[in-house]
Design an enzyme around this catalytic site. Structure first.
Site, short mmCIF file in Angstrom:
data_model
loop_
_atom_site.label_atom_id
_atom_site.label_comp_id
_atom_site.label_asym_id
_atom_site.label_seq_id
_atom_site.Cartn_x
_atom_site.Cartn_y
_atom_site.Cartn_z
N HIS A 1 0.85 -1.18 0.00
CA HIS A 1 0.00 0.00 0.00
C HIS A 1 0.89 1.24 0.00
CE1 HIS A 1 -4.00 -1.67 0.17
NE2 HIS A 1 -3.65 -2.49 1.15
N ASP B 1 -0.11 7.17 -3.59
CA ASP B 1 -1.17 6.83 -4.54
C ASP B 1 -1.41 7.92 -5.57
OD1 ASP B 1 -1.64 4.39 -3.42
OD2 ASP B 1 -3.48 4.95 -2.38
#
Length: 386
Positions: free
Chosen positions: A137, A167
């Site tokens: 992540h 991200d």
């Protein structure tokens, strides 16, 4: 929304056609960016919808494009995606390396149908390397890339900025840059290519200035010890009387002079260039800021060059006079959301549609893209229309 037509968007990318194989996080954000700028994006997802950050009716990462629900275990569904690819300029996918190939939607199959296609891949670790097949992540990617280590003002532990840096900063932003660059090249060569956008690469690339400062000896790899990480009292965050905070970024001498003048401390502070006096300087600034509320200090510094501004939560930021004047945040269908960015002088982008329901436009979108036999696809279950 169950109807759909091509060309609803505005902006400089109007006419560009994009097929998005739905994922989470940076992939949808990249597709939203392209749709915001006018591209015709069709979102292909499983019938239940891809995992999102909340209810789909408020998931802004799905705005601006129709959703087509397909069972990609059905060969007819895969063939339908390839039909879409044949008329597309860009294909976006954010699956683990090899997953698209196992579906029959890898670069080889897609380029066989459309040699000019830009095939864009969004992953955390990239398409190769020892970690490529493993899970991760945002926190993992920015941690390994060298981006997380210096974040925060605590010497004891790094502080991470939710998932903005990895991200969206190192991920979707670089995916869109790669897509646009590959599209320009394809116009000249007539050939598409694969864009391998990895969050670990993008977040590392954001460190170019930091790498320069380390090379020059102007940066220590410690937290709260440098010019831009809270190590300097004149570039830091200070608490106000009401428990809120002000951002102080008075780096240049003239801006610092205005800061201390408006604070009423012009003749009461030690030399800011004397590192031995930094604790004294920081304490004096902190004590002064705690004497008034954030709103009071915001009024003191409003319109000044002191580089001192209130730190606002998103819902309050949307109401700030500057952001209101620019329309940085807008309300659409009852949802507060960021407006498309950046701005353009001739081809201004506008929001076309709100968040999509999974499969809500399956029939209309496929027909608009020229796919034949849609009724049969729905009847067989290859395509789902709620």
């Amino acid at each position: 929304m169950t109807d759909y037509a091509l060309g609803q968007g505005t902006g400089p990318l109007r006419g560009l056609r994009v097929v998005e194989l739905a994922g989470i996080g940076p992939g949808p954000h990249a597709a939203m960016l392209l749709a915001d700028l006018g591209a015709d994006v069709v979102r292909v997802e499983r019938p239940g919808g891809a995992t999102s950050a909340g209810p789909r009716e408020t998931d802004l990462l799905t705005r601006g494009r129709p959703s087509v629900a397909m069972n990609l275990k059905d060969p007819d569904a895969v063939a339908t995606v390839l039909d879409l690819v044949e008329g597309a300029d860009v294909f976006l996918e954010g699956m683990r390396p090899g997953a698209a190939e196992r579906l029959g939607l890898g670069p080889e199959e897609c380029h066989a149908r459309n040699p000019r296609l830009v095939y864009a891949r969004m992953t955390g670790w990239g398409q190769d390397g020892p970690l490529a097949p493993t899970a991760g992540h945002d926190l993992n990617y920015i941690g390994l890339s060298g981006s997380l280590h210096g974040l925060g003002q605590s010497p004891e532990r790094p502080m991470f900025p939710s998932n903005l840096l990895g991200d969206f900063g190192g991920g979707s932003t670089y995916l869109v840059i790669g897509v646009l660059a590959a599209l320009l090249e394809a116009r000249a060569s007539g050939r598409g290519q694969v864009v391998d956008a990895a969050i670990v690469d993008g977040s590392a690339h954001l460190n170019a200035m930091l790498a320069s400062m380390i090379a020059s000896g102007g940066w220590r790899e410690e937290r709260a010890a440098n010019l831009l990480d809270g190590g300097m009292p004149f570039y830091d965050v200070y608490e106000t009387a009401d428990g809120r905070h002000m951002a102080v970024g008075s780096l240049e001498p003239q801006f610092y002079a205005e800061l201390v003048e408006r604070l009423g401390l012009a003749d009461a502070l030690p030399d800011r260039y004397d590192v031995a006096q930094h604790d004294t300087l920081r304490t004096a600034l902190a004590e002064r800021f705690r004497e008034r509320t954030q709103a009071e200090w915001a009024e003191v510094f409003d319109g000044s060059d002191a580089c001192c501004t209130p730190i606002l939560p998103l819902t309050e930021a949307a109401e700030h006079p500057h952001l209101k004047a620019r329309g940085t945040y807008v309300e659409r269908d009852g949802l507060l959301q960021p407006a498309p960015a950046p701005r353009f002088s001739r081809t201004a982008p506008t929001l076309s549609t709100g968040p999509s329901v999974p499969g809500g436009q399956s029939r209309a979108a496929l027909e608009a893209w020229g796919v034949s036999g849609v009724d049969a696809l729905i009847e067989s279950g290859a395509v789902v229309q709620p």
